[in-house]
Design an enzyme around this catalytic site. Structure first.
Site, PDB file in Angstrom:
ATOM      1  N   LYS A 185       0.981  -1.154  -0.084  1.00  0.00           N
ATOM      2  CA  LYS A 185       0.019   0.120   0.018  1.00  0.00           C
ATOM      3  C   LYS A 185       1.008   1.237   0.032  1.00  0.00           C
ATOM      4  O   LYS A 185       1.823   1.205   0.680  1.00  0.00           O
ATOM      5  CB  LYS A 185      -0.931   0.080   1.341  1.00  0.00           C
ATOM      6  CG  LYS A 185      -1.860   0.934   1.547  1.00  0.00           C
ATOM      7  CD  LYS A 185      -2.729   0.776   2.563  1.00  0.00           C
ATOM      8  CE  LYS A 185      -3.826   1.910   2.551  1.00  0.00           C
ATOM      9  NZ  LYS A 185      -4.649   1.534   3.959  1.00  0.00           N
ATOM     10  N   SER A 204      -9.827   1.475   3.345  1.00  0.00           N
ATOM     11  CA  SER A 204      -8.944   1.999   2.234  1.00  0.00           C
ATOM     12  C   SER A 204      -7.900   1.370   1.588  1.00  0.00           C
ATOM     13  O   SER A 204      -7.069   1.610   0.644  1.00  0.00           O
ATOM     14  CB  SER A 204      -8.110   3.318   3.160  1.00  0.00           C
ATOM     15  OG  SER A 204      -7.294   2.806   4.093  1.00  0.00           O
ATOM     16  N   SER A 249      -9.711  -0.986   7.523  1.00  0.00           N
ATOM     17  CA  SER A 249      -9.190  -0.945   6.107  1.00  0.00           C
ATOM     18  C   SER A 249      -8.471  -2.014   5.699  1.00  0.00           C
ATOM     19  O   SER A 249      -7.994  -2.056   4.555  1.00  0.00           O
ATOM     20  CB  SER A 249      -8.211   0.449   5.875  1.00  0.00           C
ATOM     21  OG  SER A 249      -9.069   1.539   5.915  1.00  0.00           O
TER      22      SER A 249
HETATM   23  N1  GLN Z   1     -13.109   3.417   6.618  1.00  0.00           N
HETATM   24  C1  GLN Z   1     -12.621   3.855   7.809  1.00  0.00           C
HETATM   25  C2  GLN Z   1     -12.317   5.453   7.677  1.00  0.00           C
HETATM   26  O1  GLN Z   1     -12.489   6.001   6.664  1.00  0.00           O
HETATM   27  C3  GLN Z   1     -11.370   3.101   8.097  1.00  0.00           C
HETATM   28  C4  GLN Z   1     -10.116   3.567   7.302  1.00  0.00           C
HETATM   29  C5  GLN Z   1      -8.726   2.757   7.861  1.00  0.00           C
HETATM   30  O2  GLN Z   1      -8.969   1.796   8.361  1.00  0.00           O
HETATM   31  N2  GLN Z   1      -7.877   3.284   7.329  1.00  0.00           N
HETATM   32  O3  GLN Z   1     -11.811   6.144   8.610  1.00  0.00           O
END
Ligand code: GLN
Length: 489
Positions: free
Chosen positions: A80, A155, A179
């Site tokens: 990532k 994400s 995420s």
């Molecule tokens: N979807 C969650 C957010 O938007 C989690 C994001 C993540 O775990 N980086 O913050």
């Protein structure tokens, strides 16, 4: 003869060590696969083809010279773009970091390299890891390999799409509120968020430091165990890493689930908006765990309903502070202006996307003196209550099961205008982050749609119970065939 692309990381690394296949051939197979399908998926931001080939060749040379290779010998993987990689541009999916090439490898990149893996490149993500669909990005949307009109989740959308599309054998993602697990669920791959502190955060660009953890995304539970064994462990560069021993996670995969008490998260099943296909798949998964010898017990997490709100106060507060460093002076892009203040403003205005700005504003709001106690202080107290809920639940069970995501997936564009519905994507995953606990999502079924979409099963364990998660998950995987389905692109 099966193709190299069919092999798991465990199989491939064993074959490379034995000299049955070269790292160069494996790397070539993946680079060709990237060329063939990547235009339909958009998982990669950068393919480091020359570097990958050079690393693969040096791995092969060292084998020929009689050296013993590491546990990920010749395994083509991708990171990532939140992970810092020496000499390879790292942007965290943001325009504000465009052009920034780190002068060093973070702990993740260096441990993976030390295990003789081959890094193919950097994969796409929601900007600064804020999102659940990979749409919060200045780049073309990553597409779900199971249905390219759908999001891959976020994400770590690029991380899961690459594994599902077979353009990387494994990847790393990061999980602040879900995420790794939520996108893993949407793309039929395995995703693990370790215990807070199990894996270093050094060399992982910070979003919400008290919640962020890195973890593996793989095709099988055993591959996740293999990768975790490489990246886990204390790191002198991150004082929050735990000095607990790194267990033999692969051996744990043979332990089975018989005798374990699986807590069934009943509040989850009453959730409004829980998709019917997800409910059916989850119920079937519970029966399968029972067939394997697990005992089901009901558990309650009384503050479950407050987890999402608590998370969005704490993560935005931490993000507003972490992201203050992007000022056009130290990293990446700068918009030139006659005065310093104007330069800061213009750089941040042009560099950050809408969701990142929304979170910086929210975080600044909850931290200002007049709202601190009402929001931040209270959210910290609720976080403690949520932690205690899990402690109480784990006095009655060994692991807690729930769906990973309340829906199998959604279309690109469907939720982007409605941040609140997007925020609910992580309703089942956020609790583990708030409490610092490990959680895994594994393939657990498919929807009944004409083009079926994957459905994930989540297991959450007590602190440092990664081995137990692997035991249960590997047993479930061996008893089911969901993980062996391959997306046709
Ligand atoms: N979807 C969650 C957010 O938007 C989690 C994001 C993540 O775990 N980086 O913050």
């Amino acid at each position: 003869m099966s193709s190299i692309l069919d092999w798991t990381a465990l199989e491939l690394s064993a074959a490379v060590r034995a000299g049955d296949v070269t790292a160069a051939d494996a790397t070539d197979a993946y680079l060709r696969r990237i060329q063939a399908v990547e235009p339909k998926i958009n998982a990669y931001l950068r393919v480091a083809e020359d570097e990958a080939r050079a690393v693969a060749e040096s791995v092969d040379k060292r084998r020929q010279a009689g050296e013993t290779l590491g546990p990920l010998a010749g395994v083509p993987l991708a990171l990532k773009d939140i992970f810092i990689t020496e000499g390879i541009e790292t942007t965290c999916g943001s325009k504000i970091l465009e052009g920034w090439t780190p002068p060093y490898d973070g702990t993740h990149a260096s441990r993976l390299r030390g295990a003789d893996s081959v890094m193919l490149g950097k994969v796409s993500m929601d900007e600064f890891a804020m999102g659940s669909s990979n749409e919060n990005s200045p780049h073309p949307p990553v597409r779900n390999p199971w249905n390219t009109d759908f999001v891959p989740g976020g994400s770590s959308g690029g991380s899961v799409a690459a594994v599902a599309a077979r353009t990387a054998l494994c990847t790393l993602g990061t999980d602040t509120g879900g995420s790794i697990r939520q996108p893993a669920s949407l793309c039929n791959v395995v995703g693990l968020k370790p215990t807070y502190g199990r894996v270093s955060r050094h060399g992982m660009i910070a979003f919400a430091s008290s919640l962020d953890q890195a973890g593996p995304v793989t095709r099988t539970v055993r591959d996740a165990a293999l990768v975790l064994g490489v990246i886990a462990g204390q790191d002198e560069m991150d004082a929050t890493t735990l000095d607990a021993p790194v267990e033999d996670y692969l051996a744990a995969c043979d332990e089975g689930v018989a005798g374990l008490r699986i807590g069934v998260h009943r509040n989850a099943m009453e959730l409004e908006g829980l998709d019917e296909d997800v409910r059916v798949a989850f119920t079937r998964s519970l029966e399968q765990l029972e067939e394997l010898g697990a005992t089901l017990v009901d558990v309650e997490l009384p503050h479950f309903a407050h987890a999402v709100a608590t998370y969005y106060i704490l993560c935005t507060a931490e993000a507003s502070s972490n992201l203050a460093r992007y000022d056009g002076v130290r990293y990446g892009a700068r918009v030139e202006e006659p005065s310093l203040l104007k330069m800061y403003k213009a750089t941040r205005e042009a560099g950050f996307g809408a969701e990142v700005k929304r979170r910086i504003m929210l975080g600044t709001f909850v931290l200002r003196a007049s709202s601190y106690e009402e929001y931040y202080g209270r959210a910290m107290k609720v976080r403690t209550l949520i932690k205690r809920d899990y402690e109480a639940a784990f006095s009655q069970c060994d692991l807690i099961a729930s769906p990973t995501s309340p829906v199998p997936g959604f279309r690109i564009g469907e939720r982007i205008a409605d941040p609140l519905s997007m925020y609910l994507s992580d309703v089942f995953t956020i609790g583990a982050n708030l409490a610092g606990l490990p959680g895994i999502s594994i393939p657990g079924g498919f929807s009944s749609a004409a083009t079926p979409l994957p459905i994930g099963l989540q297991l959450v364990g007590p602190r440092l119970a990664e081995s137990r998660l692997f035991s249960a998950a590997a047993a479930y995987e061996a008893h089911t065939t969901w993980h062996s389905r391959v997306a046709e692109i």
